[in-house]
Design a protein around this motif. Sequence first.
Motif, mmCIF file in Angstrom:
data_model
loop_
_atom_site.group_PDB
_atom_site.id
_atom_site.type_symbol
_atom_site.label_atom_id
_atom_site.label_comp_id
_atom_site.label_asym_id
_atom_site.label_seq_id
_atom_site.Cartn_x
_atom_site.Cartn_y
_atom_site.Cartn_z
ATOM 1 N N UNK A 86 0.839 -1.205 0.000
ATOM 2 C CA UNK A 86 0.000 0.000 0.000
ATOM 3 C C UNK A 86 0.875 1.256 0.000
ATOM 4 N N UNK A 87 1.956 1.246 0.739
ATOM 5 C CA UNK A 87 2.867 2.392 0.770
ATOM 6 C C UNK A 87 3.545 2.604 -0.579
ATOM 7 N N UNK B 280 9.209 12.492 -1.075
ATOM 8 C CA UNK B 280 9.451 11.372 -1.991
ATOM 9 C C UNK B 280 10.818 10.743 -1.731
ATOM 10 N N UNK B 281 11.820 11.573 -1.508
ATOM 11 C CA UNK B 281 13.161 11.027 -1.259
ATOM 12 C C UNK B 281 13.193 10.248 0.060
ATOM 13 N N UNK B 282 12.596 10.799 1.087
ATOM 14 C CA UNK B 282 12.578 10.103 2.381
ATOM 15 C C UNK B 282 11.748 8.820 2.314
ATOM 16 N N UNK C 170 12.810 4.957 3.049
ATOM 17 C CA UNK C 170 12.104 4.152 4.047
ATOM 18 C C UNK C 170 11.614 2.839 3.454
ATOM 19 N N UNK C 171 11.084 2.884 2.224
ATOM 20 C CA UNK C 171 10.600 1.666 1.581
ATOM 21 C C UNK C 171 11.726 0.664 1.343
ATOM 22 N N UNK C 172 12.903 1.167 1.051
ATOM 23 C CA UNK C 172 14.028 0.265 0.799
ATOM 24 C C UNK C 172 14.544 -0.394 2.076
ATOM 25 N N UNK C 173 14.184 0.160 3.261
ATOM 26 C CA UNK C 173 14.673 -0.375 4.536
ATOM 27 C C UNK C 173 13.579 -1.016 5.374
ATOM 28 N N UNK D 39 10.923 -5.368 -2.947
ATOM 29 C CA UNK D 39 11.888 -4.500 -2.273
ATOM 30 C C UNK D 39 13.278 -4.655 -2.890
ATOM 31 N N UNK D 40 13.634 -5.872 -3.287
ATOM 32 C CA UNK D 40 14.909 -6.063 -3.975
ATOM 33 C C UNK D 40 14.967 -5.326 -5.290
#
Length: 461
Positions: free
Chosen positions: A315-316, A348-350, A354-357, A369-370
């Motif tokens: 969803x994010x 957007x940058x933050x 966050x999505x990558x971590x 995520x990969x």
Amino acid sequence: MLETRNSELLSDVVSLQEQLERVKLELKIERQNKFATNEQSDDDAKPELQEANQDDSGRKAKRGAPVGHPGWFRKTPQEYDWDIDVKAPRVCPCCASRQVILLDADPLEHLQEDIVDGQFRVVLYRHVVAKCIACDTLVQKAGPGEVLGSRIGPGLRSKAIYLRNVIGITYRKVPRAIEELFGITFTAAALIGFEKALAKLAEPVVDDIAKKLASTDGPVYADETYWTLDGDRAYFWVHGNEQFIHFTFETTRAGFVSRDVLGPDFCGTLVTDCYGGYNAQVAGAKQKCLAHLARTSRDWQKLVAPESADYQFFEDVKQFVQRGTRLHRRRKAGKLKGAALESEILWLRNELERLSLTDVEDEKAIQLQGRILRHLSEWLVFIDDPRVSPTNNLAERAIRPLVVLRKICFGSRSREGGERMADLMSVAETARRHGHRASDIYYGLFTRPPDEVLRSLYAPA
């Protein structure tokens, strides 16, 4: 012990049922988004039949007409609407010599059927007989709206090719449509001949379109779709921007096709999906399509529990894509400026970081995520360059007519047919982006030199 054993077996059954439902759902999604059909193979064909269908050079021989099949010949018109006297050329079209002399002979007459101003017309061209002394050949030049040696004029040719390659009508139905609308009869084989002649004339225009794309410092959008080539797999590639569209037909999906089009020194921004074939392409920058990211999140979100952290992760991702595309639209329309723009860019940058971590557990969430991590620097290029779109929709819209035509005609029988379609669609789509009618540009290719057609093609309508 039996109760314990039964409890364990029941737990295993429930787990297997959940896995089965998940696999069924994944299979359903894959079928809906299936990229291609199964390849057809002639491996089981009998060797003696294969040899019987080959000519002396080993190639597959044409079927030929049935025994006793009557030939079809165009009837010669008995009347014509007007006549045009055509002078002899001053320069020989074969050897460029100026040693052209007039002969004392009756003019050569050429009857041509065509569509002029939306109506069927027959025009008689009278050519003065001339001869080139240098190459010892009779020479002629085309009159206004004339195709030398053809009974069908450029107006009809261009409209028939437009119906086939732009509208997407099959070869056999185009002659039926022309006959119903204008009363002119011709065969599907004649239409293929029209395409061959026009594709040859369009080669300089197509090459120039490719050079324009390779030399730009702005965004170039690329995509590919599968095609069937006589039962085997082939692909159409598209590269383009707001002004130029270039199609390429190849039997491979390897990344060197894109490198051949854009060249080794491309300094613009390449906007694509996450297909690995584009990884080796040299570019000033690369933007990955956010729409593909949102589409994958939407499909894989159905595979996880609604209350799980993986569900929220999907969803994010969709929310991230939505705000990114909205930023691009509003900034392009001049509705987002100053502090509001900077605040949205910072979010957007933050959010991407966050999505990558984020901690995820489901295998699909880990896979997505990969993908985000592999292309971490290629999701927000559009923020730094307002010319770049965050999605690859331009290329997908350009290639969609081919997807529709594939479902109608089931592909091509020869490689030459696919290459002709690529060239003719490149001209048609580029003409549309400059506000011109594709049939008018086709007509110009039949009747004017390529340099004049290029000037009219790139000129605003």
